[in-house]
Design a protein around this motif. Structure first.
Motif, short mmCIF file in Angstrom:
data_model
loop_
_atom_site.label_atom_id
_atom_site.label_comp_id
_atom_site.label_asym_id
_atom_site.label_seq_id
_atom_site.Cartn_x
_atom_site.Cartn_y
_atom_site.Cartn_z
N THR A 92 -3.19 -4.43 1.34
CA THR A 92 -3.48 -5.61 0.54
C THR A 92 -4.02 -5.21 -0.83
N ALA A 93 -4.04 -6.15 -1.75
CA ALA A 93 -4.54 -5.89 -3.11
C ALA A 93 -6.00 -5.46 -3.12
N ASP A 94 -6.78 -5.92 -2.11
CA ASP A 94 -8.20 -5.55 -2.09
C ASP A 94 -8.47 -4.33 -1.20
N GLY A 95 -7.42 -3.57 -0.90
CA GLY A 95 -7.61 -2.28 -0.27
C GLY A 95 -7.65 -2.24 1.25
N GLU A 96 -7.32 -3.32 1.93
CA GLU A 96 -7.29 -3.30 3.39
C GLU A 96 -5.89 -2.93 3.87
N ARG A 97 -5.85 -2.20 4.96
CA ARG A 97 -4.58 -1.89 5.64
C ARG A 97 -4.53 -2.78 6.88
#
Length: 184
Positions: A92-97
């Motif tokens: 995701t754009a906020d760094g979550e996989r």
């Protein structure tokens, strides 16, 4: 869970459900009363089809909107599983996989995905055996995304005079407050 096939329900149907609260692999559900007694479902008519709520990776992981129709926007495909039902991992754009769970019933083979592609995915936010996942309803729930798009929250943190790209839905039309303003 255990909805009788005779219920003949479709997206947008309004229903009244009488069922027992139960847990299944860590997920709260409405289920049958016993092995021979399914939930009671009364079709009330047709309601407005719910629109998905766009969420961040952090909101995905927190399960705040579990059980709701949600959208992950502009996520990048990281890895693709195999089999008739399989998993796709996206960043995701906020760094979550995060995990997308694709069931065989929706008719979307794993070859539909390409590592590195940017996509939008709509589906039911759920979890199974402790793993949070998004379950698309059909192949139409996966559409091309736009690379480089930031969340509005991320754009607010960018330094003044830097260029950002965001997507949103217009909530206040141009000309409502001033001729050159909109809100998204």
């Amino acid at each position: 869970f255990n909805v009788p096939s005779s219920a003949d329900l479709e997206v947008g149907d309004s229903v009244h459900v009488t069922a027992a609260i139960d847990w299944f692999n860590g997920e709260l559900e409405l289920g049958r009363f016993s092995s021979t007694s399914p939930p009671i479902i009364e079709k009330l008519g047709t309601g407005a089809t719910p629109q998905p709520r766009t969420i961040s990776g952090a909101q995905f992981e927190s399960r705040v909107f579990e059980g709701q129709l949600v959208r992950l926007a502009n996520v990048t495909v990281d890895s693709i599983g195999s089999g008739s039902s399989y998993r796709v991992w996206v960043n995701t754009a906020d760094g979550e996989r995060v995990q997308i769970r694709v069931e065989s019933a929706i008719g979307m083979p794993s070859s539909s995905w390409t590592v590195g592609d940017v996509v939008n995915v709509v589906g039911a936010l759920s979890h199974f055996r402790g793993t949070v996942q998004l379950e698309p309803r059909s192949a139409a729930d996966v559409t091309p995304g736009t690379a480089g798009v930031q969340t509005i929250a991320d754009a607010r943190a960018v330094a003044l005079d830097e260029t950002v790209v965001v997507e949103g839905v217009v909530t206040v039309a141009q000309g409502t407050y001033r001729n050159d303003n909109i809100y998204i």
